[in-house]
Design a protein around this motif. Sequence first.
Motif, PDB file in Angstrom:
ATOM      1  N   VAL A  50      58.423  95.926  22.264  1.00 50.98           N
ATOM      2  CA  VAL A  50      57.235  95.300  22.840  1.00 50.98           C
ATOM      3  C   VAL A  50      57.136  95.725  24.298  1.00 50.98           C
ATOM      4  O   VAL A  50      58.079  95.547  25.079  1.00 50.98           O
ATOM      5  CB  VAL A  50      57.306  93.761  22.734  1.00 50.98           C
ATOM      6  N   PHE A  62      51.542  92.675  15.399  1.00 52.38           N
ATOM      7  CA  PHE A  62      51.506  91.446  16.190  1.00 52.38           C
ATOM      8  C   PHE A  62      50.846  90.329  15.391  1.00 52.38           C
ATOM      9  O   PHE A  62      49.905  90.571  14.607  1.00 52.38           O
ATOM     10  CB  PHE A  62      50.670  91.633  17.455  1.00 52.38           C
ATOM     11  N   VAL A  91      56.169  89.201  16.266  1.00 49.97           N
ATOM     12  CA  VAL A  91      56.071  90.572  15.771  1.00 49.97           C
ATOM     13  C   VAL A  91      56.726  90.639  14.400  1.00 49.97           C
ATOM     14  O   VAL A  91      57.840  90.151  14.203  1.00 49.97           O
ATOM     15  CB  VAL A  91      56.762  91.570  16.719  1.00 49.97           C
ATOM     16  N   ALA A 116      58.036  87.797  20.371  1.00 50.15           N
ATOM     17  CA  ALA A 116      57.701  88.929  21.228  1.00 50.15           C
ATOM     18  C   ALA A 116      58.276  88.805  22.630  1.00 50.15           C
ATOM     19  O   ALA A 116      58.564  89.812  23.274  1.00 50.15           O
ATOM     20  CB  ALA A 116      56.184  89.083  21.306  1.00 50.15           C
TER      21      ALA A 116
END
Length: 357
Positions: free
Chosen positions: A173, A196, A203, A217
């Motif tokens: 990320v 996402f 995620v 994330a």
Amino acid sequence: MVMSQPGTVALTVEHDGSVQAIAFSPDSTRFASGGSDSVLRVRGTGVGAPLDVPCEGSVSAIAFGPDGAALAVADFEQVFLRSGATGAVIWQGPLEPGSSVNTVRFAPDGKVVATTDQVLVLLDGATGATSRKITVDTPLIADVDLSADGTRVVLAIDERHGGDHRNAGSARVLELATGAEITRLTPDDAVLAVAFSPDASLVLCCAADDTTRMFQADDGTQLWPTADDVEDQVTAPNCLAFDPKGKWTVVGGSDGFARVLEAESGVEKGRAPKLAPGLPDPGLGAVTHVAFGPNGKVAASASIDNVVRLFNLDGKERYAVPTDEVLAMEFSPDGRWLGIGSFGRALLIDNGEPGPG
């Protein structure tokens, strides 16, 4: 077009080669396709004059801008921004000389996000100037997703390539504006696909170690599977999607099933095809593409046994359409259409009930 029986092929766009890229305009009135025949073809989903635009090389990705006025086209080594009305070039440029462009996406502010195997580039929507270039230390970028607000990207990294190749990978990320890495999850093998959640807090990723994993994330905490459940998750996953409301995910596996999983827990709600109990394994082909309809009530899958399915969350089938091998698949924003790219043509399949829900 008049509404027809679900599963009806309402439009066929002929190409002279494989169709690797498709896209719908934000208002669902136009459908674009491109591929190895180096022609971008734009058709109306209702009325409208056809538009055929010669390209310089193979078209690998297409995206309409937020207002539908322009299209970003991944054309071999370059990204072209073209007028949606005429196909005229607004700007063009390579991301990395000698490297093919694999994906293009629009951020909400009109900037273009594009990737090759090794770099992600943020381009100014008006001029094509590079705003940010992020080089991946160990290629290749197997997949990418952009957060809904356009501030973050997540990359699926497959390290089984290049001079120092190894059976490894990660889901990373990144902050798009700075290129800074926020977090990463590292399974035991290459990461093949990432997505996402709608609010970008989670995620979903699947990897070549036969796992599908959900993680946070912001800090990389894995939510599922737990250590005890990993062995129960083996479905050889290779493609995935979040539903637009963030409650469900769909994961396609090499065992021939598309599984709908609860996002919070990973618990399976249903799978397609939904087989009757007691019947022998029909030997299904691997699922290569999955997607959720914009109302979150249906999902679609395509498999190498050349069948496209639309199904409810419990796996109940709404239609099954025979096709050639599917290379690209996408729902229209209004949910009315399912676009398919295959060898020799692009197809527009009528889902029978429009509306994002």
